[in-house]
Design a protein around this motif. Structure first.
Motif, PDB file in Angstrom:
ATOM      1  N   LYS A   1       0.830  -1.211   0.000  1.00  0.00           N
ATOM      2  CA  LYS A   1       0.000   0.000   0.000  1.00  0.00           C
ATOM      3  C   LYS A   1       0.863   1.258   0.000  1.00  0.00           C
ATOM      4  O   LYS A   1       0.594   2.212  -0.751  1.00  0.00           O
ATOM      5  N   LYS A   2       1.899   1.272   0.825  1.00  0.00           N
ATOM      6  CA  LYS A   2       2.758   2.448   0.887  1.00  0.00           C
ATOM      7  C   LYS A   2       3.551   2.637  -0.409  1.00  0.00           C
ATOM      8  O   LYS A   2       3.819   3.772  -0.824  1.00  0.00           O
TER       9      LYS A   2
ATOM     10  N   VAL B   1      -5.276  -1.464  -1.024  1.00  0.00           N
ATOM     11  CA  VAL B   1      -5.142  -0.173  -1.687  1.00  0.00           C
ATOM     12  C   VAL B   1      -6.447   0.238  -2.364  1.00  0.00           C
ATOM     13  O   VAL B   1      -6.438   0.938  -3.376  1.00  0.00           O
TER      14      VAL B   1
ATOM     15  N   VAL C   1      -3.193  12.884  -2.769  1.00  0.00           N
ATOM     16  CA  VAL C   1      -1.769  13.131  -3.048  1.00  0.00           C
ATOM     17  C   VAL C   1      -1.520  14.533  -3.594  1.00  0.00           C
ATOM     18  O   VAL C   1      -0.375  14.880  -3.866  1.00  0.00           O
TER      19      VAL C   1
ATOM     20  N   PRO D   1      -7.459   5.018  -2.566  1.00  0.00           N
ATOM     21  CA  PRO D   1      -6.207   5.776  -2.757  1.00  0.00           C
ATOM     22  C   PRO D   1      -6.214   7.050  -1.946  1.00  0.00           C
ATOM     23  O   PRO D   1      -7.250   7.703  -1.802  1.00  0.00           O
ATOM     24  N   PRO D   2      -5.073   7.433  -1.380  1.00  0.00           N
ATOM     25  CA  PRO D   2      -5.005   8.628  -0.538  1.00  0.00           C
ATOM     26  C   PRO D   2      -4.974   9.900  -1.361  1.00  0.00           C
ATOM     27  O   PRO D   2      -4.727   9.884  -2.575  1.00  0.00           O
TER      28      PRO D   2
ATOM     29  N   ASN E   1       4.025   7.871   6.993  1.00  0.00           N
ATOM     30  CA  ASN E   1       4.062   6.554   6.367  1.00  0.00           C
ATOM     31  C   ASN E   1       5.220   5.714   6.902  1.00  0.00           C
ATOM     32  O   ASN E   1       5.061   4.522   7.196  1.00  0.00           O
TER      33      ASN E   1
ATOM     34  N   GLU F   1       1.196   4.424  -2.633  1.00  0.00           N
ATOM     35  CA  GLU F   1       1.029   5.825  -2.240  1.00  0.00           C
ATOM     36  C   GLU F   1       2.239   6.662  -2.658  1.00  0.00           C
ATOM     37  O   GLU F   1       2.090   7.788  -3.160  1.00  0.00           O
TER      38      GLU F   1
END
Length: 225
Positions: free
Chosen positions: A66-67, A127, A133, A130-131, A147, A70
């Motif tokens: 996941k990171k 995921v 960004v 999604p964050p 993170n 990101e």
């Protein structure tokens, strides 16, 4: 006479106990016998506390993946013509590549120990969401620092489980604990230290009335790292 009988009984008990412990050998003898079943389920690479660490390792693998995703989104954001920050793009692309490589390494470690990783099952570390960004430079460093701390705590969680074992059996796994210590905890500590320094330096640079030149020079600095 009683002495020899006692010796014989002791030898038989020891043989039976050894057969119970050597479950792979028992499986092979059964499979290769005259009425063998052909199954050798106990001939595997599982030992130690892999039974209760397997799902924790899968959680950490999902977190690493996941990171990586990101960081890749952040790298793409700063590589756009609107942002045009090649230094920040390089930083986040490197973090994305490292997290992905760590994902592969963790999968290899789990399977080497006889476990399995199943990506078909839905997981809260996935995921799917999604964050955000679209951040400025300082906000992105703050996100990256958070993170890295999350990844560090994830490694600590698995390491603690490998060191102290479960509450019921107190079974621990020194090999897994050593693997995490050598390959993740030290590296994560260095990453947290570096990003925290970047965030604090940039926060001072942007506190001036016209921070554009300061941010540009900081991006130039990141390109050289």
């Amino acid at each position: 006479m009683k002495f020899f009988i006692a010796i014989a009984l002791f030898a038989l008990c020891a043989l039976a106990q050894a057969q119970e412990q050597q479950t792979c050998q028992v499986d092979v003898q059964s499979a290769c016998g005259s009425i063998g079943s052909g199954e050798v389920r106990n001939c595997n690479a599982r030992y130690g506390a892999i039974g209760h660490l397997e799902h924790k390792m899968q959680d950490y693998i999902q977190l690493q993946l996941k990171k990586s995703y990101e960081y890749l989104l952040l790298a793409t954001h700063f590589n756009s013509y609107q942002m045009n920050r090649p230094g920040f793009q390089k930083l986040y692309q490197g973090l994305s590549d490292r997290a992905f490589d760590d994902t592969i390494a963790l999968i290899k470690q789990v399977t080497r120990r006889g476990g399995a990783v199943d990506f078909s099952k839905p997981h809260d570390k996935g995921v799917a969401n999604p964050p955000e960004v679209h951040l400025n430079e300082l906000e992105s460093l703050a996100r990256a620092l958070d993170n890295e701390k999350e990844l560090t705590l994830g490694a600590i969680h698995v390491h603690t489980s490998a060191t102290h074992g479960t509450t019921a059996s107190r079974e621990h796994d020194p090999e897994m604990a050593h693997y995490l210590q050598e390959n993740f905890l030290s590296k994560q500590s260095a990453s947290v230290r570096k990003l925290s320094g970047y965030a604090n330096d940039l926060s001072k640079l942007v506190s001036v009335r016209e921070p554009s030149l300061s941010v540009y020079l900081f991006d130039e600095f990141l390109q050289k790292q």
